[in-house]
Design an enzyme around this catalytic site. Structure first.
Site, PDB file in Angstrom:
ATOM      1  N   HIS A 236      -3.581   4.073  -2.450  1.00 40.78           N
ATOM      2  CA  HIS A 236      -4.461   3.163  -1.820  1.00 40.78           C
ATOM      3  C   HIS A 236      -5.334   4.170  -0.636  1.00 40.78           C
ATOM      4  O   HIS A 236      -6.203   4.004  -0.401  1.00 40.78           O
ATOM      5  CB  HIS A 236      -3.759   2.195  -1.352  1.00 40.78           C
ATOM      6  CG  HIS A 236      -3.279   1.136  -2.319  1.00 40.78           C
ATOM      7  ND1 HIS A 236      -1.698   1.117  -2.417  1.00 40.78           N
ATOM      8  CD2 HIS A 236      -3.704   0.305  -3.575  1.00 40.78           C
ATOM      9  CE1 HIS A 236      -1.348   0.147  -3.243  1.00 40.78           C
ATOM     10  NE2 HIS A 236      -2.631  -0.116  -4.191  1.00 40.78           N
TER      11      HIS A 236
ATOM     12  N   LEU B 173       0.780  -1.278   0.108  1.00 37.81           N
ATOM     13  CA  LEU B 173      -0.069   0.079   0.022  1.00 37.81           C
ATOM     14  C   LEU B 173       0.944   1.317  -0.079  1.00 37.81           C
ATOM     15  O   LEU B 173       2.021   1.323   0.555  1.00 37.81           O
ATOM     16  CB  LEU B 173      -0.914  -0.123   1.274  1.00 37.81           C
ATOM     17  CG  LEU B 173      -1.955  -1.201   1.289  1.00 37.81           C
ATOM     18  CD1 LEU B 173      -2.634  -1.109   2.762  1.00 37.81           C
ATOM     19  CD2 LEU B 173      -2.763  -1.434   0.102  1.00 37.81           C
TER      20      LEU B 173
ATOM     21  N   SER C 166       2.731   4.051  -7.331  1.00 36.09           N
ATOM     22  CA  SER C 166       2.270   2.624  -7.991  1.00 36.09           C
ATOM     23  C   SER C 166       3.038   1.644  -7.149  1.00 36.09           C
ATOM     24  O   SER C 166       4.113   1.817  -6.590  1.00 36.09           O
ATOM     25  CB  SER C 166       2.696   2.456  -9.117  1.00 36.09           C
ATOM     26  OG  SER C 166       2.631   1.052  -9.626  1.00 36.09           O
TER      27      SER C 166
ATOM     28  N   GLN D 206      -9.269   0.215 -16.322  1.00 36.46           N
ATOM     29  CA  GLN D 206      -9.832  -0.689 -15.294  1.00 36.46           C
ATOM     30  C   GLN D 206     -11.367  -0.192 -14.618  1.00 36.46           C
ATOM     31  O   GLN D 206     -12.290  -0.816 -14.739  1.00 36.46           O
ATOM     32  CB  GLN D 206      -8.750  -1.276 -14.083  1.00 36.46           C
ATOM     33  CG  GLN D 206      -9.439  -1.756 -12.970  1.00 36.46           C
ATOM     34  CD  GLN D 206      -8.496  -1.933 -11.972  1.00 36.46           C
ATOM     35  OE1 GLN D 206      -7.587  -2.773 -12.173  1.00 36.46           O
ATOM     36  NE2 GLN D 206      -8.361  -1.248 -11.005  1.00 36.46           N
TER      37      GLN D 206
HETATM   38  P1  AMP Z   1      -3.589  -2.313  -6.957  1.00 39.97           P
HETATM   39  O1  AMP Z   1      -3.250  -2.386  -5.632  1.00 39.97           O
HETATM   40  O2  AMP Z   1      -2.323  -1.545  -7.716  1.00 39.97           O
HETATM   41  O3  AMP Z   1      -4.474  -3.150  -7.573  1.00 39.97           O
HETATM   42  O4  AMP Z   1      -4.570  -0.988  -6.672  1.00 39.97           O
HETATM   43  C1  AMP Z   1      -5.794  -0.776  -6.075  1.00 39.97           C
HETATM   44  C2  AMP Z   1      -6.383   0.301  -6.380  1.00 39.97           C
HETATM   45  O5  AMP Z   1      -5.715   1.777  -6.044  1.00 39.97           O
HETATM   46  C3  AMP Z   1      -6.776   0.467  -7.768  1.00 39.97           C
HETATM   47  O6  AMP Z   1      -8.222   1.018  -7.890  1.00 39.97           O
HETATM   48  C4  AMP Z   1      -5.783   1.598  -8.342  1.00 39.97           C
HETATM   49  O7  AMP Z   1      -6.478   2.250  -9.300  1.00 39.97           O
HETATM   50  C5  AMP Z   1      -5.612   2.403  -7.104  1.00 39.97           C
HETATM   51  N1  AMP Z   1      -4.395   3.046  -7.147  1.00 39.97           N
HETATM   52  C6  AMP Z   1      -3.134   2.695  -7.459  1.00 39.97           C
HETATM   53  N2  AMP Z   1      -2.337   3.676  -7.475  1.00 39.97           N
HETATM   54  C7  AMP Z   1      -3.075   4.732  -7.381  1.00 39.97           C
HETATM   55  C8  AMP Z   1      -2.663   6.183  -7.275  1.00 39.97           C
HETATM   56  N3  AMP Z   1      -1.300   6.435  -7.519  1.00 39.97           N
HETATM   57  N4  AMP Z   1      -3.663   7.124  -7.206  1.00 39.97           N
HETATM   58  C9  AMP Z   1      -4.797   6.737  -6.849  1.00 39.97           C
HETATM   59  N5  AMP Z   1      -5.338   5.491  -7.002  1.00 39.97           N
HETATM   60  C10 AMP Z   1      -4.491   4.695  -7.052  1.00 39.97           C
END
Ligand code: AMP
Length: 280
Positions: free
Chosen positions: A37, A33, A185, A153
């Site tokens: 997140h 996280l 990310s 997505q």
């Molecule tokens: P993940 O753990 O990469 O699958 O991401 C989980 C959720 O967090 C998804 O809805 C992503 O779009 C969101 N997310 C990931 N990185 C970011 C970011 N930099 N800003 C906003 N939301 C994010």
């Protein structure tokens, strides 16, 4: 914060919450996280009485040559962060719990799933929609929170919810960035210090497109050329795609006459990064 590892325990808890009239928000994640997140967690907290976060590195959305085995797993740290945010429920199932032997049923949003990242990651969005549909059935949230960072997505999940009449409100939250503009990310952890510098080209390319747009350019081919030129300046960066599409259909637009999604993906070393902006 309650931690549930089984579907039965998770479902029992969310049913209890709903019986007591609580509005439950779900934030699906793959863990490792970061502030992106946590921004979703805060949005869920603002709009719901209870917040559930799922942490599940979903094997179904990784291709055979992708980073499933080495994807960062930082459960203890994640747990502490979520505890601090006042999250009520953490759902962290095992792959076996989510996909018992013999499971052969998938959810596919046809057409949309082959666009943008779906082109270079065949099966990726089918994996995403299948796991999100399962999470919606297991957690039964009133609302679910996703990031604009994964723009395709978000579009595909909205389509799935509409097509399957799923009773879940979808909220999409803005991209959270590092101070220099890099979109946060979990995969940024893979970058070497040199690659971390190169990773900024995606943001630079999007900024270039935005500047040209602000100066009046509306032709998509010209805007894509301007962005691609920035992206290809760094020899350590390999472009995957750079497109300007309709945010609902994900089809390319020739002219930016209404809201358009400018989305790019590039490999920096072996790490695949994505980023996007909406114009205007
Ligand atoms: P993940 O753990 O990469 O699958 O991401 C989980 C959720 O967090 C998804 O809805 C992503 O779009 C969101 N997310 C990931 N990185 C970011 C970011 N930099 N800003 C906003 N939301 C994010």
């Amino acid at each position: 914060m309650k931690i549930y590892k089984t579907i039965a325990d998770m479902r029992a808890a969310s049913r209890t919450a709903r019986y007591t009239g609580k509005r439950l928000g779900l934030v699906p994640t793959m863990g490792a996280l970061h502030e992106g997140h946590l921004s979703l967690v805060r949005a869920a907290r603002a709009k719901c009485d209870g917040v559930a976060v799922s942490i599940f590195v979903n094997p179904l959305q990784f291709g055979p040559s992708e980073d499933l085995a080495k994807y960062p797993r930082t459960f203890e740290r994640d747990r502490e962060l979520l505890e601090k945010e006042g999250v009520d429920i953490l759902f962290a199932p095992t792959p076996e719990e989510m996909y018992p032997t013999g499971a052969v049923t998938y959810v596919t949003v046809e057409g949309l799933s082959e666009k943008l990242c779906g082109k270079s990651r065949p099966g990726h969005f089918r994996g995403v929609t299948t796991v999100v549909a399962k999470l919606f059935h297991i957690v039964e949230p009133d609302a679910a929170f996703f990031g604009q960072k994964d723009a395709a997505q978000a579009t595909i999940i909205r389509r799935m919810v509409q097509d399957l009449n799923l009773p879940v409100e979808i909220a999409v939250c803005p991209i959270v960035r590092e101070p220099d503009g890099l979109a946060m990310s979990s995969r940024n952890a893979y970058l070497s210090p040199q690659e971390r510098k190169s990773a900024l080209v995606l943001h630079r390319a999007l900024t270039e497109v935005k500047n040209r747009f602000d100066q009046g350019e509306r032709n998509a081919i010209n805007l894509i050329a301007a962005g691609t030129q920035v992206l290809t300046q760094d020899p350590t960066v390999r472009l995957d795609y750079f497109e300007i599409v309709n945010p609902v259909t994900l089809d390319p637009v020739p002219e930016l006459t209404s809201c358009a999604l400018v989305a790019g993906a590039a490999f920096v070393g072996n790490t695949r990064l994505i980023d996007n902006i909406l114009l205007p």
